[in-house]
Design an enzyme around this catalytic site. Structure first.
Site, PDB file in Angstrom:
ATOM      1  N   LEU A  91    -121.555 105.918 -12.911  1.00  9.94           N
ATOM      2  CA  LEU A  91    -120.155 106.141 -12.539  1.00  9.94           C
ATOM      3  C   LEU A  91    -120.109 106.875 -11.195  1.00  9.94           C
ATOM      4  O   LEU A  91    -119.709 108.025 -11.096  1.00  9.94           O
ATOM      5  CB  LEU A  91    -119.449 106.931 -13.643  1.00  9.94           C
ATOM      6  CG  LEU A  91    -117.932 106.938 -13.676  1.00  9.94           C
ATOM      7  CD1 LEU A  91    -117.366 105.532 -13.641  1.00  9.94           C
ATOM      8  CD2 LEU A  91    -117.447 107.650 -14.915  1.00  9.94           C
ATOM      9  N   HIS A  92    -120.576 106.198 -10.140  1.00  7.93           N
ATOM     10  CA  HIS A  92    -120.598 106.756  -8.787  1.00  7.93           C
ATOM     11  C   HIS A  92    -119.202 106.667  -8.173  1.00  7.93           C
ATOM     12  O   HIS A  92    -118.248 106.263  -8.840  1.00  7.93           O
ATOM     13  CB  HIS A  92    -121.636 106.028  -7.937  1.00  7.93           C
ATOM     14  CG  HIS A  92    -121.389 104.554  -7.845  1.00  7.93           C
ATOM     15  ND1 HIS A  92    -120.633 104.002  -6.844  1.00  7.93           N
ATOM     16  CD2 HIS A  92    -121.774 103.525  -8.643  1.00  7.93           C
ATOM     17  CE1 HIS A  92    -120.565 102.690  -7.026  1.00  7.93           C
ATOM     18  NE2 HIS A  92    -121.255 102.378  -8.115  1.00  7.93           N
ATOM     19  N   ALA A  93    -119.061 107.001  -6.906  1.00 11.90           N
ATOM     20  CA  ALA A  93    -117.736 107.109  -6.279  1.00 11.90           C
ATOM     21  C   ALA A  93    -116.920 105.825  -6.366  1.00 11.90           C
ATOM     22  O   ALA A  93    -115.745 105.855  -6.734  1.00 11.90           O
ATOM     23  CB  ALA A  93    -117.881 107.546  -4.822  1.00 11.90           C
ATOM     24  N   ALA A 121    -116.013 105.123  -9.996  1.00 11.47           N
ATOM     25  CA  ALA A 121    -115.013 106.095 -10.446  1.00 11.47           C
ATOM     26  C   ALA A 121    -113.637 105.747  -9.884  1.00 11.47           C
ATOM     27  O   ALA A 121    -112.625 105.853 -10.585  1.00 11.47           O
ATOM     28  CB  ALA A 121    -115.420 107.507 -10.032  1.00 11.47           C
TER      29      ALA A 121
END
Length: 90
Positions: free
Chosen positions: A14-16, A19
């Protein structure tokens, strides 16, 4: 209040970007969206900073629950997003 546990399966977790997609989908629905590593410590699923602070890597189990108008639709859309690896094709 529908709720479930789901595993992050995309390679980067769940990276930038993921997200941002999560928050974007959550924001399309008027209900409350909560997400967390355990049911007792969930954060606002419509807050990009809160979602990123979960630091959920690949294999992390997350608890999702929605409450309010269109709660079922919101939960289904978020599950589909996660199961489709945030449309990142990996």
């Amino acid at each position: 209040m529908p709720a479930l546990e789901i595993t992050i399966i995309n390679k980067l977790g769940l990276h930038a970007r993921a997200a941002a997609k999560f928050v974007g989908v959550a924001g399309r629905y008027p209900c409350q969206v909560r997400v967390g590593r355990n049911p007792e410590s969930c954060v606002d699923g419509k807050s990009i900073m809160a979602v990123m602070m979960l630091a959920a890597g690949k294999g992390t189990n997350l608890h999702l629950h929605t409450e309010g108008e269109q709660e079922d639709e919101a939960l289904n859309a978020l599950v589909e997003l996660i199961n489709n690896r945030f449309d990142e094709g990996e």
